[in-house]
Structure formats: C-alpha cells, structure tokens
Design an enzyme around this catalytic site. Structure first.
Site, PDB file in Angstrom:
ATOM      1  N   ARG A   1       3.525  -8.034  17.970  1.00  0.00           N
ATOM      2  CA  ARG A   1       4.372  -6.907  17.559  1.00  0.00           C
ATOM      3  C   ARG A   1       3.549  -5.623  17.617  1.00  0.00           C
ATOM      4  O   ARG A   1       2.386  -5.603  17.192  1.00  0.00           O
ATOM      5  CB  ARG A   1       4.885  -7.137  16.134  1.00  0.00           C
ATOM      6  CG  ARG A   1       5.726  -5.994  15.585  1.00  0.00           C
ATOM      7  CD  ARG A   1       6.055  -6.203  14.120  1.00  0.00           C
ATOM      8  NE  ARG A   1       6.787  -5.067  13.568  1.00  0.00           N
ATOM      9  CZ  ARG A   1       6.684  -4.638  12.318  1.00  0.00           C
ATOM     10  NH1 ARG A   1       5.868  -5.255  11.474  1.00  0.00           N
ATOM     11  NH2 ARG A   1       7.380  -3.600  11.913  1.00  0.00           N
TER      12      ARG A   1
ATOM     13  N   HIS B   1       4.868  -0.055   0.007  1.00  0.00           N
ATOM     14  CA  HIS B   1       5.464  -0.956   0.995  1.00  0.00           C
ATOM     15  C   HIS B   1       4.417  -1.883   1.604  1.00  0.00           C
ATOM     16  O   HIS B   1       3.209  -1.676   1.441  1.00  0.00           O
ATOM     17  CB  HIS B   1       6.164  -0.153   2.096  1.00  0.00           C
ATOM     18  CG  HIS B   1       5.242   0.770   2.846  1.00  0.00           C
ATOM     19  ND1 HIS B   1       4.776   1.951   2.320  1.00  0.00           N
ATOM     20  CD2 HIS B   1       4.703   0.669   4.097  1.00  0.00           C
ATOM     21  CE1 HIS B   1       3.985   2.562   3.195  1.00  0.00           C
ATOM     22  NE2 HIS B   1       3.924   1.797   4.279  1.00  0.00           N
TER      23      HIS B   1
ATOM     24  N   HIS C   1       0.844  -1.206   0.000  1.00  0.00           N
ATOM     25  CA  HIS C   1       0.000   0.000   0.000  1.00  0.00           C
ATOM     26  C   HIS C   1       0.876   1.251   0.000  1.00  0.00           C
ATOM     27  O   HIS C   1       2.068   1.207   0.301  1.00  0.00           O
ATOM     28  CB  HIS C   1      -0.897   0.011   1.235  1.00  0.00           C
ATOM     29  CG  HIS C   1      -0.119   0.087   2.522  1.00  0.00           C
ATOM     30  ND1 HIS C   1       0.506  -1.014   3.058  1.00  0.00           N
ATOM     31  CD2 HIS C   1       0.142   1.131   3.372  1.00  0.00           C
ATOM     32  CE1 HIS C   1       1.120  -0.670   4.192  1.00  0.00           C
ATOM     33  NE2 HIS C   1       0.913   0.634   4.399  1.00  0.00           N
TER      34      HIS C   1
END
Length: 707
Positions: A698, A688, A636
């Site tokens: 995370r 990316h 995106h």
C-alpha cells in the site's frame, strides 16, 4: 459628360490564377465591377518587376485589347490584380474621376522609380505625391489608345518607365490630358506610404484611409515590397471582417466532407519530434482520437530525440499502427536533419498522385479539438493553420507581420486575434507547428524540393519565405478553439516520469494529466464527503498521477529504514517513523507545494472557514506499507495544522487491509479510493493510527501542512 458605371470597364492582366488574383476578383464582384482579364493561360514574359523594371507585356496586351474597342465614351480602368483590392464601388470611383477634370488619371507615388534622373522633369504639385505609378490608371478609351499607340517595347521592358516618359513630356501630357491622383482619392499605392494608411471602420464598412491627405481611396495597391501590407488590409477590405458582422467570407467555398460521394481526401500526416517534449504519450492519444478515417491517413513520423521518445513512438506504432493506410518512421539512428525530413514529407506527397493534403504536426502541439483536420480540409484553402496559443501568454503559431529583416513583428490586430476578440480566417505571413497544405499546391507552386532548407533561416522561416515568394497565401483560422502549444524550454529528461515536474511550465496540461477529472466539480456537485468528524474526502489525483508517483519513488529506491533517527528532518528524530521517501529527495518539493497551494488550499479554506493557509514548510513524503516491512502505524498526532493523505493505489487490487482510524471518534476509513485525498486536523483532536496492511503493498502520499 455624365459618367455612368455602365461605361466603366476594368481591364487587368493575369497570366495565372493566384490567390491574389482570386482576392481581386472577389472584391470586384463585391462592388459589381465589370472586369476583362487579359493574358489568361499565357506565359508571363514581363520580367520580375518586384526587383527589376519589367511589365511591358501588360502594355502589349492592353494595346491589342483596346484596338478591338470602338466606344469613345468607354472609360477604361487599367490596374494590376495580384496585389490590388477595391475598397468602394464604381459610382464613387467615377465621381472622383470626373472631379479630377482630366481625360486620364494615373495613381501617384512619393518615390520615383525606375529612373531617378527623370525626377526634375516631373511637374510640381501643390499638395500630394509628385511621381507617377503605372500600376493603376483610368481614362477615356480614345485618350488611352493615343497614350499607348507608340508602344513598341519588349515584353520585359518597363511599363513604369514608358508611362513616366509620356507624363514627363509636357506636350504629350497636355495632348492626352493626363494628371496624377496626387492625394490618393482614387488610387492608394502602399510603397512609400505605409505610415499614411490605416483601416477605417464605420457603420459596418471597412475602408483604407490616407491620414496624410484625409482621403478614402477607392483602389488599394500593394505595389513593390508591400505585399504583406496589402494582405493585412485584405483581411478587412472590402467588408471582409467588420466589428458589426464579423467575418463575411469565412463560410464561402466550404467543402463539407459529409457531402462527398467518394472517399475522404487522402492525408499524409507528418509528426515531428525535434526536442525532448512533455506529454508525448498524450500527444499520441490525441492523434489517435482525430475524427478522420484512419484508412485515409498515411503517417510520417520523424523522431530526432534518442532515446527519450523512442519508446513513445514504438508503443504507438505497435498498438495502433495497423489502423493507418501507411507508415514511414524515421528514427534518430538515421541521422536525418529536420529540414531534410520536412522536405521529404512534402516530396512523398508530390510523388503520390493520390495525396490530397499534408497535415504537418509538431509534437509540442496540444490538439484538443478532435475535428481539427476535418475543419481545415472543409475550409477548402490551399494552405491553412489552426490557431494555437501558449496558455497564459500572447505566443501563438502565427505572425501578424514581419520586421524589415524578415523576423517577427506584431500587427495591429495580433492581440485581438490571439485573444479571439476578432474571429475569422486571416491571411498572415508566417505559420508554424501545425498546418495543412494541399497536395496540388505542392505539385505546382510549391514544387521546390528544398522548401525548408536555408543557410541562414530556421526551417519554418525558410518555408514561409518560399511560400510568400511564390505569392501563395497562408491562412490561420481562429473560428474554432483548436488547442495550445507546450513549453519545452526547461524540460528535463533525467527522471522516470519527467512530466510530473511540469506543473510550473505547462500547468494546464499538467492538470489534465494528473488532477482528477471530477476535481473541478467538487464544490458545484458537493463531491466532498465527511466519513468522520472534520475529516474530508475528495478526488484529487488521476490514476496516472498515482502510478507515476509510486513508480518514481520505487525508481528512486532510497526508502528510509523506519527508525526513529532521521537526519532528513529538523532535530533528526522521528517519534512515529514510517518507511518513506521525502519529496525533496527526488527534487519534487517545490512542485508538491504548488500542488497544495493550487488544489488543496482552496478546499481547506472552504471546509475550515476562517483558516487561510500558505502551505508553508510542509513535510511531504510517500509512505510504503508492507506486511513484512511496516504493516501499520501506531496511534499518533501529526506535526501539522492539517494533514493531507492521498491513496496512491487500490485496495483489493494492490493490497489487502489498510486504512486510517481516528480513535477519539472511533471512526475508520477502511476503503481508501485511489487518487482521493483525506484531509484532517493534525494536532490535538484527531489522534489516529494506520490500520494493518495484510497483503500486497500500500502507498500513500502525505503532507503535514503548516507544522
């Protein structure tokens, strides 16, 4: 007759060795005056002549002493001592005495006291003060003997009234040959003359100057209610502090602890928590770091804040309490008020003959100098405070002066002291927040068990009022940098980690707690890395900042569902949704934008020359990746001019996998460092994706800046 300094004898009465008396002797020694002290060790019976007539005991003692003297050429200077300082030498004094052309010269005042009915009997003077002041006079021995020969009064009778009646009697005035120092060439009484007296700095010397008569008096007397003013002048006169040499006495009488043959002095450290305060964990860390043997410290902790700070105190005592000689912990449940707690601390020291000092420390004090306690003890003064200030303001923990009603007033030198343009050890009328008091002082002059109690004054003001009334000097030192004091006014305790919100109120402390220790070295030491084209990587957050932000989000708990429909954003639709919480959901958006402006924008402008950001309308959020929830993010573009992506936890410790891949460059950052920020363009060039998180959880903090 030529008046030689060898003929001059200074006579004073001092039944007790006070701070003021020691100051008087130091100024006399500075100019080599010969001083005879009367009444040492005797009980003072002369009354409280601060508020009522008294002082007859001085005359009785003087009369007895003069009866033993026979040299008719002897010149006697009889002055008070507790509130008197010399500003020049005997040679100048004797020269001015000779110029007066009388055998006895009294100091003068503009106010008549204690009997106003005697006003009309005072001779008129062409210029200057008309009324006699008994706190200082000098003359030849035979004339002074004659003057006091008829004294038969009680010790509590008024010496001022006795001498005034002699002076206003024309026959006695002529017989004894008395005059007044009407223009303050020899003596300066401060009562009624405060607006007339200023400091004169010239050629490495400091004098008091009477601007009304343009004279430089040799002796300055803080008579009556002017004790604070003589204390102020005594910070400079005689040559205590000059622009050329700074402080000339600050290293006198030091007590180096390294030179002690015995153990360090025993100190009772009082910690006071009276209102919700930020960074209390850091406070206790610094308390632990004080460079002083823990086995010579007794801890007294008073916590009035329930329940917010109880766990801070409990954690500190659990982990480190066994290091200290003794601990007394007063918890909120005991319902002891602050004045009582402070009185109790002092009383515990009084009862303990081994207690050498009390070190009183409020929890809002940021004690950066770990040698503070050692420095204060080595200064060897009965009561001393380290100067601390509030960042970016002129607020400090001392007052340079008092108003007429006993509250704060700014002294002429206050700003220079706070801004360290004048460095020294200063006699001041008020200290608070952090100070050291000698145990022997608490067992003598400050033995009152209710020093902090008052029906009308706050505890700190009540304490300083009692100290001043006892004639005890309070000092503040800015010889070293000690620390600062926190702002507590707008501190809220409704969140899990309330300190995160302190970036506006206490920005320096916020930075020390939450900004990476290497951030300030980024430009100097070239710590910015470029793992991919136009992608910059730099240290931003401490581990504590990362942990607090993650814990705050999990505590809030309202994670988005990861769907395309998102009413939190403009338009209500998200093309590439994540599991996240926006900063504005925890009311942290203003603080986050401040972070971006203070710590990210300068790096943006350096790395992307010609681009200047105001960090306007950023979208800020924390993303959570989990294998069974949302493990990755599809390729995106970001809705931003540039994006900030901060790793909030550690790979291989908290999670496996993860990272960011820039497709156009086939370049990945697969091992994000906790607290480090990735900065990259958001649109067009830096397409990316978020790489899969394969285990654990995370967290990243993301900002879309300048959308």
């Amino acid at each position: 007759m030529l008046c030689l300094s060898e003929n001059l004898l200074v006579v004073t009465v001092a039944t007790k060795e006070t701070d003021g008396f020691r100051r008087f002797l130091r100024s006399a020694k500075h100019f080599n005056y010969s001083v005879k002290v009367l009444g040492q060790g005797l009980k003072w019976e002369g009354g409280d002549y601060m508020s009522a007539p008294g002082g007859g005991q001085k005359v009785r003692l003087l009369k007895a002493a003069l009866d033993q003297m026979k040299d008719e050429d002897q010149i006697i200077l009889f002055i008070d001592s507790y509130d008197v300082i010399f500003a020049s030498d005997p040679r100048e004094l004797l020269k001015k005495f000779k110029q007066a052309k009388h055998k006895v010269v009294f100091s003068s005042e503009s106010l008549i006291w204690p009997d106003r009915h005697l006003e009309d009997k005072h001779p008129h003077v062409r210029e200057g003060n008309r009324f006699l002041g008994s706190g200082g006079f000098m003359g030849f021995l035979p004339n002074i003997k004659e003057m006091i020969s008829n004294w038969t009064g009680a010790d509590s009778d008024s010496d001022q009234l006795f001498f005034t009646r002699i002076y206003t009697d024309p026959a006695k005035r002529k017989s004894i040959n008395i005059t007044l120092d009407s223009k303050c060439r020899l003596f300066q009484n401060l009562h009624g003359a405060l607006d007339e007296v200023v400091l004169k700095f010239e050629d490495g010397r400091v004098r008091a100057r009477n601007v009304l008569y343009d004279t430089l008096p040799v002796i300055v007397h803080g008579n009556g209610p002017t004790k604070l003013q003589i204390n102020y002048l005594g910070n400079y006169i005689p040559n205590i502090w000059t622009f050329e040499g700074g402080c000339s006495v600050c290293d006198e009488n030091l007590r180096p602890l390294e030179a002690l043959q015995s153990e360090h002095p025993l100190v009772m450290v009082g910690v006071f928590i009276q209102q919700p305060t930020p960074f209390v964990t850091v406070f206790f860390e610094r308390l632990l770091q004080l460079q002083y043997p823990k086995n010579r410290l007794k801890l007294f902790i008073y916590n009035q804040v329930k329940p917010h700070h109880k766990h801070h105190v409990d954690a500190f005592l659990r982990d480190h309490g066994n290091l200290y000689e003794n601990i007394k912990n007063i918890e909120p449940e005991e319902e002891m008020d602050a004045p009582s707690a402070r009185n109790l601390l002092f009383e515990l020291c009084r009862r303990d003959e081994g207690c050498d000092y009390v070190f009183s420390l409020d929890v809002e004090v940021v004690l950066k100098n770990d040698k503070t306690l050692k420095i204060l003890i080595e200064q060897n003064l009965p009561m001393i405070a380290p100067m601390i200030t509030r960042s970016g303001r002129l607020w400090s923990n001392f007052w340079g002066a008092l108003s007429a009603d006993g509250y704060y007033a700014r002294s002429e030198d206050y700003v220079d002291i706070v801004q360290e343009r004048r460095v020294g050890v200063w006699n001041v009328p008020y200290v608070s927040s952090v100070f050291l008091v000698g145990g022997s002082l608490l067992r003598s002059d400050l033995s009152d068990p209710e020093l902090f109690s008052s029906d009308v004054l706050d505890p700190d003001m009540a304490f300083c009022h009692h100290v001043r009334r006892k004639g005890v000097f309070m000092f503040v030192t800015n010889m070293h940098t000690f620390g600062r004091i926190l702002s507590t006014e707008n501190y809220q305790t409704t969140r899990l980690h309330n300190d995160l919100w302190q970036i506006f109120e206490n920005p320096v402390d916020w930075q020390e707690r939450y900004i990476h220790q290497n951030y300030t070295l980024i430009m100097k030491d070239k710590l910015i890395e470029m793992p991919c084209p136009d992608v910059y990587w730099f240290p931003l957050f401490t581990n504590v900042a990362c942990d607090h932000l993650v814990e705050e989000m999990e505590h809030h708990g309202k994670w988005s569902g990861g769907g395309n429909v998102d009413k939190r954003i403009q338009g209500g639709y998200e093309n590439v949704p994540t599991i996240d919480i926006h900063m504005n959901q925890i009311s942290f958006d203003k603080e986050w934008r401040k972070l971006l402006m203070e710590y990210v924008a300068p790096i943006t402008e350096k790395m992307y020359p010609g681009y200047y950001t105001q960090c306007s309308s950023p979208l800020n959020f924390v993303v959570r990746y989990k294998p069974d929830e949302q493990p990755l993010l599809v390729p995106h573009h970001d809705a931003s001019t540039f994006t900030i992506n901060i790793a909030l936890n550690s790979k291989d410790v908290d999670y496996q996998g993860g990272g960011c891949r820039f497709l156009r460059y086939n370049c990945s950052v697969t091992a994000p460092r906790k607290g480090w920020a990735l900065m990259h363009p958001g649109r067009l060039t830096h397409y990316h994706e978020g790489l899969p998180t394969t285990a654990g959880v995370r967290y990243i903090a993301v900002s879309f800046v300048d959308p």
